[in-house]
Design an enzyme around this catalytic site. Structure first.
Site, short mmCIF file in Angstrom:
data_model
loop_
_atom_site.label_atom_id
_atom_site.label_comp_id
_atom_site.label_asym_id
_atom_site.label_seq_id
_atom_site.Cartn_x
_atom_site.Cartn_y
_atom_site.Cartn_z
N ASP A 157 0.84 -1.49 -0.40
CA ASP A 157 0.08 -0.34 -0.01
C ASP A 157 1.32 1.62 -0.43
O ASP A 157 0.47 2.02 -0.45
CB ASP A 157 -0.97 0.25 1.41
CG ASP A 157 -2.35 -1.19 0.94
OD1 ASP A 157 -2.03 -1.66 0.25
OD2 ASP A 157 -1.56 -2.11 2.30
N HIS A 185 -4.92 -3.25 5.85
CA HIS A 185 -4.85 -3.83 5.02
C HIS A 185 -5.92 -3.73 4.08
O HIS A 185 -6.41 -5.22 4.02
CB HIS A 185 -3.80 -5.03 4.63
CG HIS A 185 -3.76 -4.79 2.59
ND1 HIS A 185 -3.72 -4.13 2.24
CD2 HIS A 185 -4.06 -6.24 2.17
CE1 HIS A 185 -3.49 -4.57 0.86
NE2 HIS A 185 -3.41 -6.18 0.78
P1 NAD Z 1 -3.19 -18.28 -4.98
O1 NAD Z 1 -4.14 -19.56 -5.12
O2 NAD Z 1 -2.16 -18.21 -6.26
O3 NAD Z 1 -1.81 -19.18 -3.71
C1 NAD Z 1 -2.47 -19.68 -2.44
C2 NAD Z 1 -1.67 -20.56 -2.19
O4 NAD Z 1 -1.88 -21.12 -0.65
C3 NAD Z 1 -2.26 -22.01 -3.15
O5 NAD Z 1 -1.03 -22.62 -3.50
C4 NAD Z 1 -2.61 -22.64 -1.65
O6 NAD Z 1 -2.63 -24.35 -2.37
C5 NAD Z 1 -1.82 -22.58 -0.47
N1 NAD Z 1 -2.46 -22.62 0.44
C6 NAD Z 1 -3.41 -22.29 1.01
N2 NAD Z 1 -4.01 -22.46 1.92
C7 NAD Z 1 -2.60 -22.88 2.79
C8 NAD Z 1 -2.20 -23.51 4.11
N3 NAD Z 1 -3.01 -23.76 4.94
N4 NAD Z 1 -1.07 -24.01 4.33
C9 NAD Z 1 0.36 -23.65 3.50
N5 NAD Z 1 -0.51 -23.15 1.85
C10 NAD Z 1 -1.60 -23.10 2.02
O7 NAD Z 1 -2.78 -16.93 -3.90
P2 NAD Z 1 -1.51 -15.80 -3.88
O8 NAD Z 1 -2.36 -14.63 -5.19
O9 NAD Z 1 -0.40 -16.37 -3.80
O10 NAD Z 1 -1.77 -15.12 -2.67
C11 NAD Z 1 -2.18 -15.50 -1.45
C12 NAD Z 1 -2.93 -15.01 -0.47
O11 NAD Z 1 -2.02 -13.32 -0.59
C13 NAD Z 1 -3.62 -13.95 -0.32
O12 NAD Z 1 -4.81 -14.22 1.26
C14 NAD Z 1 -3.80 -12.66 -1.19
O13 NAD Z 1 -5.24 -11.92 -1.46
C15 NAD Z 1 -3.13 -12.42 -0.31
N6 NAD Z 1 -2.14 -10.81 -1.01
C16 NAD Z 1 -1.83 -9.79 -0.21
C17 NAD Z 1 -1.67 -9.05 -0.36
C18 NAD Z 1 -0.87 -7.78 0.78
O14 NAD Z 1 -0.60 -6.80 0.25
N7 NAD Z 1 -1.18 -8.34 2.04
C19 NAD Z 1 -0.87 -8.85 -1.48
C20 NAD Z 1 -1.33 -9.46 -2.58
C21 NAD Z 1 -2.66 -10.61 -2.34
C1 LMR Z 2 -4.00 -6.45 -3.28
O1 LMR Z 2 -4.07 -5.06 -2.45
O2 LMR Z 2 -3.02 -6.44 -4.10
C2 LMR Z 2 -4.07 -7.84 -1.65
O3 LMR Z 2 -4.60 -7.57 -0.70
C3 LMR Z 2 -5.19 -8.34 -3.57
C4 LMR Z 2 -6.46 -7.83 -2.65
O4 LMR Z 2 -7.72 -8.48 -2.76
O5 LMR Z 2 -6.46 -7.19 -3.64
#
Ligand code: NAD
Ligand code: LMR
Length: 329
Positions: A157, A185
């Site tokens: 962010d 967030h």
């Molecule tokens: P994705 O679906 O590509 O990958 C998630 C992975 O997590 C999958 O491979 C799944 O099998 C695995 N998983 C699920 N439960 C699990 C567990 N208990 N233990 C271990 N692994 C597990 O998703 P992504 O695009 O990599 O995003 C992951 C997370 O990050 C999402 O919740 C997304 O919203 C979040 N995210 C946060 C931010 C931030 O700024 N905080 C930014 C982007 C994404």
């Molecule tokens: C982001 O900020 O890109 C992540 O938290 C993914 C989302 O759900 O927006």
């Protein structure tokens, strides 16, 4: 020296974007060797194992060992750094808080496994959404591990906010500093330009010359653009941010371990700073000194800023109530 790093969700999108940068030394520098533990659920093991094969083929000199597992006891064994990425991402039309029911159950058991198996000075960064409240759950389940060791990622962010300001001011992004994120967030977050500088001069003065009515521009353009950038990415690319999220994760952990020369943003446990209820994991302006995040204290907060911080913190309180009602706290 060798650092043991546990990455959950290693078979997912962000996991894939993180692994090769960690192995190349972007996280801990060119001197520090790394041992990777890739924790997945059974459905994700194949993708994580494939990534491990590619890591081998990368012939990274700093990479000592890679272990792929679906057992949290093995996954967190000896972890110095734990990156909790594994969780479901949201789709179009959802808010991150809508993921609470699907994802919150992941973080209690992982917090407990960290307490039982990780290194005593483990540092945990929660990326999986809703990141602040998931970090709160993990911390509450990690008996004996100080809550200060659990953080939530809000660096993405902040990077978005600095990039939007740089674009508006036609200034290099690395000259825009001190743009902390407060609160959650989520769409209620408050990207704060009150203390921001561009090339060492106040951002507010530079903005006035370009946008005219700065308060209106902040309310109507800047804050919504930053706070809803995640949704914009989902709408445009069809799934949530990956490379920018991995980049922000690298920066958050690198700064935590190696220190900062200025403020940045992180979701850290509140001890009541700026009136944020004790125990919540809220984003604040922070510095990293001697391997610890420290909240920047004593900043002047206008009534206008106060209202926005309070709104985001109120949402964190609601999320805490919701997970209490689910029996996860
Ligand atoms: P994705 O679906 O590509 O990958 C998630 C992975 O997590 C999958 O491979 C799944 O099998 C695995 N998983 C699920 N439960 C699990 C567990 N208990 N233990 C271990 N692994 C597990 O998703 P992504 O695009 O990599 O995003 C992951 C997370 O990050 C999402 O919740 C997304 O919203 C979040 N995210 C946060 C931010 C931030 O700024 N905080 C930014 C982007 C994404
Ligand atoms: C982001 O900020 O890109 C992540 O938290 C993914 C989302 O759900 O927006």
């Amino acid at each position: 020296m060798t650092t043991t790093i546990t990455l959950t969700g290693a078979g997912g999108q962000i996991g894939y974007a993180l692994l090769f940068r960690i192995a190349a030394g972007d996280l801990l520098g060119p001197e520090e060797r790394v041992r990777l533990r890739l924790l997945e659920i059974p459905q994700g093991l194949g993708a994580a194992e494939g990534a491990a094969l590619e890591l081998q083929d990368g012939a990274f000199g700093l990479l000592e060992h890679v272990e792929v597992t679906d057992d949290p006891a093995v996954g967190f064994d000896g972890a110095d750094l734990a990156l909790l990425v594994g969780a479901r991402p949201r789709g179009p039309g959802m808010e991150r808080g809508d993921l609470l029911t699907a994802n919150a159950g992941i973080f209690g058991p992982q917090g407990a496994a960290i307490a039982a198996h990780a290194s005593p000075d483990v540092r945990v960064t929660v990326v999986g959404n809703p990141a602040n409240t998931n970090a709160l759950i993990a911390a509450a389940s990690a008996d004996g591990v100080p809550a200060e060791r659990f953080t939530a990622l809000t660096r993405l962010d902040e990077n978005r906010a600095r990039a939007q300001l740089a674009q508006t001011l036609a200034a290099p992004v690395d000259t825009v500093r001190r743009v902390p994120i407060w609160g959650n967030h989520s769409a209620t977050q408050f990207p704060d330009v009150s203390h921001a500088t561009v090339g060492g001069a106040p951002v507010a003065d530079a903005l006035e010359a370009i946008v005219g009515d700065v308060p209106a521009w902040l309310d109507e353009t800047f804050i919504p653009r930053v706070a809803k950038r995640g949704a914009e990415i989902i709408q445009v690319r069809g799934s949530s941010s990956v490379a920018s999220a991995a980049n922000a994760t690298i920066e958050h952990v690198r700064d935590w371990v190696r220190g900062t020369d200025d403020w940045t943003s992180a979701g850290v446990v509140s001890h009541g700073e700026y009136g944020v209820p004790e125990g919540l994991i809220s984003s604040f302006p922070v510095r990293s000194i001697d391997g610890e995040w420290q909240i920047v204290e004593g900043l002047e907060v206008s009534d206008w800023a106060r209202a926005r911080i309070d709104a985001s913190v109120a949402e964190l309180v609601e999320e805490r109530e919701a997970v209490r009602a689910l029996g996860m706290l």
